[in-house]
Design an enzyme around this catalytic site. Structure first.
Site, PDB file in Angstrom:
ATOM      1  N   ASP A 169      -0.909 -12.899   0.395  1.00 33.84           N
ATOM      2  CA  ASP A 169      -0.038 -12.155  -0.348  1.00 33.84           C
ATOM      3  C   ASP A 169       1.327 -12.205  -0.031  1.00 33.84           C
ATOM      4  OD1 ASP A 169      -2.693 -11.543  -0.041  1.00 33.84           O
ATOM      5  OD2 ASP A 169      -2.325  -9.138  -0.183  1.00 33.84           O
ATOM      6  N   GLU A 392      -8.732  -7.702  11.209  1.00 35.42           N
ATOM      7  CA  GLU A 392      -8.198  -8.198  10.110  1.00 35.42           C
ATOM      8  C   GLU A 392      -7.600  -9.672  10.470  1.00 35.42           C
ATOM      9  OE1 GLU A 392      -5.965  -5.883   7.225  1.00 35.42           O
ATOM     10  OE2 GLU A 392      -6.168  -7.298   5.612  1.00 35.42           O
TER      11      GLU A 392
END
Ligand code: 9YW
Length: 419
Positions: A169, A392
């Site tokens: 991202d 994550e």
């Protein structure tokens, strides 16, 4: 590092914990990346989930990929998010994307790692998997062809039209293209991600305004591939996409031949992609890099995507010294950006942290091409996940856990490779 490795070698309870995470994140036919923060089916997360499931439930592993392809658009594109059931906890949801695939979805894709992983499910039990593979095969080929038609620049490199498409991202790779976007007409919106996790670890408002602006622009063009590409201020040639597609095509071709399926012109397509990889070689820096297709400006970013060259099937001996340098600088796996880059930020998502699934593709790819450091990447990934949990991503300097907890792809990587 040696001391930590010796002390923390016993991770015998971790396999069961990893399986539990996959099972808990299972929403019936598809797996969410993590509860709360990401409540839908994400494309490449699902591909990793399927590899994790394959370690204890091959039928469920196939189902994961089959459900992913149930969201495939008529043009061949497989969306990056499929909104199976509405969930107000995530922004931007289906209404913002306004897409018209068979199931509500986003309008961009993600790295097609599912092409490769489907062939691994087949290899795990060729007899049981042959019919399921054959049913997916034309859909997978169509997706690959969509990339070649709509996401290839004139130099032969695969590009992305949104940072989310690459799956990295807020990587510095997008900074130049992002700076060319003026999002002042983006309007009011409310982020949800920062309500789930620490905002200092997330992309900034500057990034989000541009993410949403790009979605609004493509939605206004009704997601027409040609119109979306034309005049798009965001077109960045991306090693993540390029190398993963190369790997996918190669695996698909080999499995297609072995299963006696129609391979069409896949061999030629693969050769073109191999030649196109040269376009991603940044001669000034001496490594694989991304560039802005609109102006040719290099990112000059030695990222974890640079090291996917081996996964893509290249020998790339010149990348070994870079990997050694990066591993010297960061003890807990391959950082998403080299720590000696001034843009490095140890906790901010794709600008520094280490990600288990990227490490898996780098480590595996390197080992397959005879690069000894591939095994070192695996050991360090095992260490960081074993010690700090199935989160994550991690701070690559301290190993500290970051982002969402009980994360599907981290658990899957443990089961399939690191653990
Ligand atoms: C978003 C789910 C996704 C990953 C991406 C990662 C992040 C945020 O989370 O994206 O809102 O889509 O960058 O690679 O697939 O884990």
């Amino acid at each position: 590092m040696t001391e930590t490795l010796a002390a923390a070698d016993d991770f015998s309870d971790r396999d069961a914990a990893a399986r539990d995470i996959l099972t808990q994140n299972d929403r019936g036919g598809y797996t969410v990346p993590t509860d709360g923060l990401y409540p839908y089916q994400w494309n490449w997360d699902s591909a990793f989930a399927s590899l994790g499931f394959a370690e204890f439930d091959l039928d469920r592993a196939w189902q994961e990929i089959e459900t992913l392809f149930s969201g495939q658009w008529d043009n061949g594109m497989v969306p990056h998010i499929i909104f199976h059931k509405p969930d107000p906890g995530y922004f931007p949801g289906p209404d913002v994307w306004g897409c018209n695939g068979p199931i509500a979805s986003s309008g961009i894709t993600q790295p097609p790692v599912a092409l490769s992983f489907a062939t691994r499910l087949l290899a795990a039990d060729p007899e049981a998997g042959a019919a399921r593979f054959a049913a997916l095969y034309p859909k997978m080929r169509k997706w690959a062809e969509w990339f070649l038609k709509w996401r290839r620049d004139e130099k032969g490199a695969i590009f992305v039209i949104h940072p989310w498409e690459s799956g990295r991202d807020n990587a510095p790779d997008w900074d130049d293209a992002m700076s060319g976007i003026d999002p002042q007409d983006v309007g009011y919106y409310e982020r949800r991600d920062t309500q789930h996790v620490d905002a200092s670890m997330r992309p900034t408002k500057y990034d989000y305004d541009r993410y949403i602006w790009l979605v609004q622009r493509a939605k206004a063009l009704d997601w027409d591939d040609a119109k979306v590409a034309e005049g798009n201020p965001f077109k960045v040639a991306d090693p993540t996409m390029h190398f993963i597609l190369m790997r996918g095509l190669r695996d698909l071709l080999a499995a297609g031949e072995a299963q006696d399926l129609d391979t069409g012109d896949m061999a030629a397509q693969l050769a073109e992609l191999e030649a196109g990889a040269d376009a991603l070689w940044n001669p000034g820096m001496g490594y694989y890099d991304s560039y802005n297709c609109n102006n040719g400006i290099w990112s000059n970013a030695l990222s974890n995507a640079s090291f996917l060259c081996w996964f893509g099937g290249l020998d790339a001996p010149h990348m070994e010294q870079h990997l050694a340098r990066v591993l010297d600088a960061a003890p807990y796996g391959v950082p998403s950006l080299a720590p000696f880059d001034p843009r490095f930020d140890a906790k901010r998502y794709w600008r520094g942290p280490t990600w288990g699934m990227m490490n898996m593709m780098i480590g595996e790819g390197a080992s397959e091409r005879g690069v000894a450091l591939g095994e070192e990447v695996r050991k360090r990934t095992r260490e960081v996940i074993g010690r700090y949990g199935f989160v994550e991503y991690f701070d690559p300097m301290t190993g500290a856990a970051a982002g969402g907890k009980a994360f599907t792809w981290t658990a899957a990587v443990w089961l399939a490779w690191a653990g």
